[in-house]
Scaffold this active site. Structure first.
Site, PDB file in Angstrom:
ATOM      1  N   GLY A 128     -62.960  -3.624  69.068  1.00 54.00           N
ATOM      2  CA  GLY A 128     -63.621  -2.558  68.329  1.00 54.00           C
ATOM      3  C   GLY A 128     -64.890  -2.118  69.038  1.00 54.00           C
ATOM      4  N   GLY A 129     -65.789  -1.541  68.275  1.00 53.67           N
ATOM      5  CA  GLY A 129     -67.043  -1.044  68.844  1.00 53.67           C
ATOM      6  C   GLY A 129     -67.845  -2.127  69.532  1.00 53.67           C
ATOM      7  N   GLY A 141     -65.840  15.626 104.544  1.00 55.66           N
ATOM      8  CA  GLY A 141     -66.700  15.378 103.393  1.00 55.66           C
ATOM      9  C   GLY A 141     -66.995  13.901 103.217  1.00 55.66           C
ATOM     10  N   ALA A 142     -66.029  13.086 103.611  1.00 50.24           N
ATOM     11  CA  ALA A 142     -66.225  11.647 103.436  1.00 50.24           C
ATOM     12  C   ALA A 142     -67.355  11.140 104.347  1.00 50.24           C
ATOM     13  CB  ALA A 142     -64.928  10.904 103.710  1.00 50.24           C
TER      14      ALA A 142
HETATM   15  C1  HXC Z   1     -65.854 -12.166  59.544  1.00 50.69           C
HETATM   16  C2  HXC Z   1     -64.258 -13.123  60.856  1.00 50.69           C
HETATM   17  C3  HXC Z   1     -64.167 -11.953  61.646  1.00 50.69           C
HETATM   18  C4  HXC Z   1     -65.002 -10.866  61.291  1.00 50.69           C
HETATM   19  C5  HXC Z   1     -62.802 -13.378  62.422  1.00 50.69           C
HETATM   20  N1  HXC Z   1     -63.383 -13.976  61.378  1.00 50.69           N
HETATM   21  N2  HXC Z   1     -63.248 -12.143  62.603  1.00 50.69           N
HETATM   22  N3  HXC Z   1     -65.092 -13.213  59.825  1.00 50.69           N
HETATM   23  N4  HXC Z   1     -65.833 -11.029  60.252  1.00 50.69           N
HETATM   24  N5  HXC Z   1     -65.002  -9.730  62.010  1.00 50.69           N
HETATM   25  C6  HXC Z   1     -63.160 -15.325  60.880  1.00 50.69           C
HETATM   26  C7  HXC Z   1     -61.795 -15.502  60.246  1.00 50.69           C
HETATM   27  O1  HXC Z   1     -61.834 -15.139  58.906  1.00 50.69           O
HETATM   28  C8  HXC Z   1     -61.581 -17.008  60.421  1.00 50.69           C
HETATM   29  O2  HXC Z   1     -62.311 -17.680  59.437  1.00 50.69           O
HETATM   30  C9  HXC Z   1     -62.247 -17.285  61.738  1.00 50.69           C
HETATM   31  O3  HXC Z   1     -63.158 -16.198  61.974  1.00 50.69           O
HETATM   32  C10 HXC Z   1     -61.292 -17.357  62.895  1.00 50.69           C
HETATM   33  O4  HXC Z   1     -60.455 -16.210  62.834  1.00 50.69           O
HETATM   34  P1  HXC Z   1     -58.883 -16.311  62.947  1.00 50.69           P
HETATM   35  O5  HXC Z   1     -58.348 -15.002  62.521  1.00 50.69           O
HETATM   36  O6  HXC Z   1     -58.391 -17.533  62.246  1.00 50.69           O
HETATM   37  O7  HXC Z   1     -58.724 -16.549  64.493  1.00 50.69           O
HETATM   38  P2  HXC Z   1     -57.659 -15.932  65.479  1.00 50.69           P
HETATM   39  O8  HXC Z   1     -56.267 -16.108  64.919  1.00 50.69           O
HETATM   40  O9  HXC Z   1     -57.955 -16.510  66.807  1.00 50.69           O
HETATM   41  O10 HXC Z   1     -57.938 -14.374  65.521  1.00 50.69           O
HETATM   42  C11 HXC Z   1     -59.162 -13.931  66.031  1.00 50.69           C
HETATM   43  C12 HXC Z   1     -59.290 -12.415  65.794  1.00 50.69           C
HETATM   44  C13 HXC Z   1     -59.061 -12.102  64.299  1.00 50.69           C
HETATM   45  C14 HXC Z   1     -58.224 -11.681  66.627  1.00 50.69           C
HETATM   46  C15 HXC Z   1     -60.665 -11.992  66.295  1.00 50.69           C
HETATM   47  O11 HXC Z   1     -59.882 -12.971  63.526  1.00 50.69           O
HETATM   48  C16 HXC Z   1     -59.388 -10.723  63.955  1.00 50.69           C
HETATM   49  O12 HXC Z   1     -58.581  -9.808  64.166  1.00 50.69           O
HETATM   50  N6  HXC Z   1     -60.569 -10.517  63.371  1.00 50.69           N
HETATM   51  C17 HXC Z   1     -61.006  -9.204  62.975  1.00 50.69           C
HETATM   52  C18 HXC Z   1     -61.336  -8.401  64.176  1.00 50.69           C
HETATM   53  C19 HXC Z   1     -61.910  -7.076  63.823  1.00 50.69           C
HETATM   54  O13 HXC Z   1     -61.156  -6.165  63.429  1.00 50.69           O
HETATM   55  N7  HXC Z   1     -63.226  -6.987  63.840  1.00 50.69           N
HETATM   56  C20 HXC Z   1     -63.895  -5.764  63.534  1.00 50.69           C
HETATM   57  C21 HXC Z   1     -63.858  -4.967  64.827  1.00 50.69           C
HETATM   58  S1  HXC Z   1     -64.697  -3.488  64.666  1.00 50.69           S
HETATM   59  P3  HXC Z   1     -61.850 -19.111  58.878  1.00 50.69           P
HETATM   60  O14 HXC Z   1     -62.838 -19.439  57.811  1.00 50.69           O
HETATM   61  O15 HXC Z   1     -60.455 -18.914  58.349  1.00 50.69           O
HETATM   62  O16 HXC Z   1     -61.885 -20.059  60.033  1.00 50.69           O
HETATM   63  C22 HXC Z   1     -66.224  -3.858  65.071  1.00 50.69           C
HETATM   64  C23 HXC Z   1     -67.106  -2.718  64.897  1.00 50.69           C
HETATM   65  C24 HXC Z   1     -68.306  -2.844  65.758  1.00 50.69           C
HETATM   66  O17 HXC Z   1     -66.575  -4.889  65.442  1.00 50.69           O
HETATM   67  C25 HXC Z   1     -68.944  -1.509  65.687  1.00 50.69           C
HETATM   68  C26 HXC Z   1     -70.192  -1.485  66.453  1.00 50.69           C
HETATM   69  C27 HXC Z   1     -70.892  -0.174  66.312  1.00 50.69           C
END
Ligand code: HXC
Length: 510
Positions: free
Chosen positions: A169-170, A404-405
């Protein structure tokens, strides 16, 4: 008193456990080290000073108030690499998946600000699920603070990102704003939109590895500058890179003792360029022969291989190298090579790292693909970068410098300080065949005349002497003595003082 000390020890032990032993074991089972293990490999032994170990998040939605681990998913502080100061942060995937909360972000911005204030690089070890979902806009605002500091720090202190897990993501924009990104093969990925969303929105089916793994970003997208097999190798290589970099734009390039004399000659260089001008040779051989102890840290080794970029040392001091590689696309410049070279030149210039340019370029790669790709604008990036650079610039033309290069690859008129050519150099608007076909189009049916014209053109232009007669080349040098000549040129230029007109900033052709 003892109770208080004991409490401190207990609190520290608890914080060091992050998300707990089970999650640490799961991190290890995936071949990944924990944040603290990574820092202990990156930094000199016992040099790490941690900050904000007891910081906890402040959110209460979704029952978060019942789960407030110390440290909040990121380990921050400073330490040393081979005795030189560096600020660090390492995201801890065992705590909420290393996701970034308001307080997690504040820990990062604190070390970013200290890095700028104290003039030392910052290295971020990224392993995070992105914005902490439970915090909503507070997490997004936190990210934006980190980005904002990335931008402020750009050109002030070197910023290095190592992707050691997810970066999605971002969140990818913080590494993207730093100077270098390195990835770990098979355990890290970066993308704006993940495979699941892609499938829903565009019907594309792709794995996370294909979409944003180390191979994709080092060979296709050029988002990453290098990839390593595991955490340990990545961290060891970051230490090696760090040793080449100045601490900030206020400090000199590092200098270290050297046992490789600048007088060293290499007779093999006299025959490096093959007699047939269409036969390639490996420019990397020249780079390593020039470098102290043959040490060359290459940036983007697997992308746009027609140009080599990286760091060497000459007489113990760092120099950036940009070199055409005749082994790939005959060394032609194209959009990708121009972007790669331009960005590298700008990094060197921002941090006062002198640049050595090695030229063997038959021109820009022709074709619709390149024109449609915007090679005009991309080529202009490299041209602009060399032209605005005020660091010492030394250029050596080994063979072709056409059209040019030639103008792009740091010639004298673009501001290079010392320009050498090997006797095998050919400096001209184009190669003999193309030139004769244009100048003597009416005689194309008469092979003898064409051969005579070609010979005449080759004698006149396909040598370095026409350019040397006019002073565009400072000297024609023996290939074997290139290291000595280049070292002496840079030592001459050590006190270079360049004057540029005032402006807010230029308008690089982005
Ligand atoms: C809160 C999160 C989290 C998040 C993971 N966890 N991502 N908690 N916020 N963004 C937590 C899970 O709930 C889990 O908690 C633990 O971290 C491990 O995650 P798992 O899913 O069990 O691990 P894994 O199977 O390895 O998968 C990892 C992952 C997946 C691919 C990163 O967790 C995932 O897709 N997370 C969401 C990613 C996402 O969409 N993030 C937002 C992106 S947008 P427990 O307690 O069960 O251990 C963004 C915007 C930024 O970031 C913008 C900036 C301007």
């Amino acid at each position: 008193m003892n109770d208080i000390l004991e409490e401190l020890q207990q609190r520290r032990a608890q914080a060091r456990l992050g998300g707990g032993q089970k999650r640490i074991d799961s991190q290890h089972a995936r071949g990944k080290l924990t944040a603290r293990e990574r820092l202990s490999l990156l930094l000199d032994p016992d040099s790490f000073e941690e900050f904000d170990m007891f910081v906890r998040h402040r959110s209460s939605d979704f029952g978060m108030d019942a789960n407030r681990p110390a440290g909040d998913g990121v380990v921050t502080g400073w330490g040393t690499i081979n005795g030189r100061k560096v600020f660090v942060f390492a995201q801890d995937f065992t705590v909420f998946g290393g996701s970034l909360s308001e307080t997690h972000a504040r820990k990062i911005t604190k070390v970013q600000e200290m890095a700028m204030k104290h003039g030392a690089p910052i290295i971020g070890l990224q392993d995070s699920g992105g914005a902490r979902i439970q915090e909503g806009v507070a997490a997004l605002a936190g990210y934006t603070d980190v980005f904002s500091n990335n931008i402020k720090a750009s050109g002030v202190v070197p910023q290095i990102s190592v992707i050691m897990g997810p970066s999605a993501g971002g969140a990818v924009y913080s590494p993207a704003l730093t100077d270098f990104i390195f990835m770990v093969r098979d355990s890290s990925y970066m993308f704006l939109t993940g495979p699941d969303v892609l499938k829903t929105v565009t019907n594309e089916v792709v794995t996370a590895e294909e979409l944003g793994g180390a191979k994709t970003h080092t060979t296709k997208s050029s988002v990453a500058d290098g990839a390593y097999d595991n955490d340990m190798e990545a961290l060891a290589e970051i230490r090696r890179l760090f040793d080449f970099l100045p601490l900030s734009n206020r400090g000199p390039v590092p200098e270290r003792p050297v046992f490789d004399t600048h007088e060293r000659i290499d007779t093999a260089m006299d025959t490096l360029v093959p007699e047939n001008p269409n036969v390639p040779y490996d420019m990397a051989e020249l780079v390593t022969t020039i470098a102290d102890e043959g040490d060359f840290f290459e940036i983007q080794r697997d992308f746009a291989k027609n140009i080599l970029c990286g760091f060497i040392r000459l007489e113990g001091r760092t120099v950036g190298v940009v070199a055409n590689q005749p082994m790939v696309l005959a060394g032609c410049l194209d959009s990708a090579a121009s972007r790669k070279g331009g960005r590298f030149v700008r990094f060197c210039d921002a941090f006062d790292i002198p640049i050595l340019t090695l030229v063997d370029v038959p021109g820009f790669l022709p074709g619709t693909a390149e024109e449609y790709n915007g090679v005009i604008k991309h080529g202009a990036k490299l041209l602009y970068a060399f032209g605005e650079a005020t660091v010492p610039l030394v250029t050596v033309i080994t063979r072709k410098a056409y059209g040019g290069a030639y103008c792009v690859m740091a010639p004298k008129n673009l501001g290079a300080d010392v320009n050498y050519a090997w006797p095998t150099a050919q400096i001209a608007v184009m190669g003999a065949k193309g030139a004769v076909e244009i100048l003597h189009r009416k005689e194309l049916g008469e092979p003898d005349k064409i051969a005579a014209h070609t010979k005449d053109y080759e004698e006149k232009f396909l040598s370095p002497f026409r350019a040397a007669e006019r002073g565009y080349i400072d000297e024609v040098i023996q290939p074997r003595s290139t290291r000595r000549r280049v070292c002496r040129a840079f030592s001459l230029l050590a006190d270079k003082d360049a004057d540029t007109p005032w402006k807010k900033h230029g308008n690089l052709p982005l």
